[in-house]
Design an enzyme around this catalytic site. Sequence first.
Site, PDB file in Angstrom:
ATOM      1  N   ASP A   1      -4.861  -5.931  10.134  1.00 49.76           N
ATOM      2  CA  ASP A   1      -5.833  -5.243  11.135  1.00 49.76           C
ATOM      3  C   ASP A   1      -5.362  -5.045  12.346  1.00 49.76           C
ATOM      4  OD1 ASP A   1      -7.243  -3.922   8.833  1.00 49.76           O
ATOM      5  OD2 ASP A   1      -7.600  -6.473   9.286  1.00 49.76           O
TER       6      ASP A   1
ATOM      7  N   GLU B   1       1.276  -1.237  -0.285  1.00 50.06           N
ATOM      8  CA  GLU B   1      -0.384   0.033  -0.021  1.00 50.06           C
ATOM      9  C   GLU B   1       0.549   1.297   0.319  1.00 50.06           C
ATOM     10  OE1 GLU B   1      -3.138  -2.431   2.623  1.00 50.06           O
ATOM     11  OE2 GLU B   1      -2.438  -1.289   3.575  1.00 50.06           O
TER      12      GLU B   1
END
Length: 523
Positions: free
Chosen positions: A507, A354
């Site tokens: 996460d 990312e």
Amino acid sequence: MALWRGSAYAGFLALAVGCVFLLEPELPGSALRSLWSSLCLGPAPAPPGPVSPEGRLAAAWDALIVRPVRRWRRVAVGVNACVDVVLSGVKLLQALGLSPGNGKDHSVLHSRNDLEEAFIHFMGKGAAAERFFSDKETFHDIAQVASEFPGAQHYVGGNAALIGQKFAANSDLKIRISGWAWWLMPVIAALWKAKMGRSLEVLLCGPVGPKLHELLDDNVFVPPESLQEVDEFHLILEYQAGEEWGQLKAPHANRFIFSHDLSNGAMNMLEVFVSSLEEFQPDLVVLSGLHMMEGQSKELQRKRLLEVVTSISDIPTGIPVHLELASMTNRELMSSIVHQVFPAVTSLGLNEQELLFLTQSASGPHSSLSSWNGVPDVGMVSDILFWILKEHGRSKSRASDLTRIHFHTLVYHILATVDGHWANQLAAVAAGARVAGTQACATETIDTSRVSLRAPQEFMTSHSEAGSRIVLNPNKPVVEWHREGISFHFTPVLVCKDPIRTVGLGDAISAEGLFYSEVHPHY
């Protein structure tokens, strides 16, 4: 008689410690530890010191990871949630009658052949990726095969749900009392549970179907407006390091995710999320799911991004907003997120794929790099993080809220923060790295026999300017450096040699880092 008096004294002192926790929750940890040490009636024998680099690093983490003075009490997370169906990618593709061919990336999957090519492309790199499957009927056929496949497992999925689940798990404390004081366990545990039970509440807004609701932690509250009759399923195709399929061999363990998810793709629960915040009154907001919009039209993407920014702007000043990114392929959408959404949020969480795609999309440092060559270079990563905070973060001349970025890759993490806004960074980055090792190996604590230290032994802190040369020391695993009002905290990861499950690891890392982070009151 002396023994009885000693036991009574210890019991009363235990009750006092419990009352201190209940009545004075913000008392410094050092004072509480001093009270607790009184129970031991003398110093405990020191265990033999760990000798391996992994053991020394894990021990150093344990000493560094302390909870912040000011803790989160009410955390709101949204807006993507689903059920993850996790299984072997190679075995599923074989069950679908597919055979290994040439790998090729597809920004959107339209057929089984696209799925096979994209899976091979990323398995060959050992990289994580997530794609939208456009054909509803074909996806449902594949999903049915996957759900019924022997060994397939169902888990809480979606960044928001996973982060909420992790926060909820952190509201439970595991107490370990050894030796003669074992009989104090019920008293201490009851008092601590009473204190901790009301210390952290989690609100989750997302498309929650019956299966997902069943899987969620009891401490996660879902507003009625978020409940729906049918679950959104995401298929998680995992592969192990060294796993082979035809001529293909995976260099790292990772996963390939795909779905035909319209509820999360349109961010249908955004309005429910925003409307729930006023009543819930959180002191931390976590937003995710923007990457799910890639399957939508450009017009809808522009509309929803504007609504996201407007919604964030309505959150009262002083409540930090964390944005969790995920795998994307649409450069125009990523560029829009950078320029429109970044200034409205306080904190970011992202991985190496990312980060590189972000700098490519927004013409940042090292954007000519097509892909990372093995382990992402620490100096290059540092340059990009610095650029994000300098160009899109808070400064005297810019109206931006962005002051924090938590970057994670397989072998190390970096927490970058604008000075003056965050505290407890050493504990936060260490906690994020530690949970990467425990969750991947499915252990409560670091098992040094099952992890390995693979971070670079030395590195430069920058390639855009004259950076410092750092030599890694397992006894002091968090390295700190500064650059024009921005602080960087680096720590290696103890990588699980034989990971049980990689899904949701990013996460969990972001949630753990946030859990131990402390925002300054004047924020």
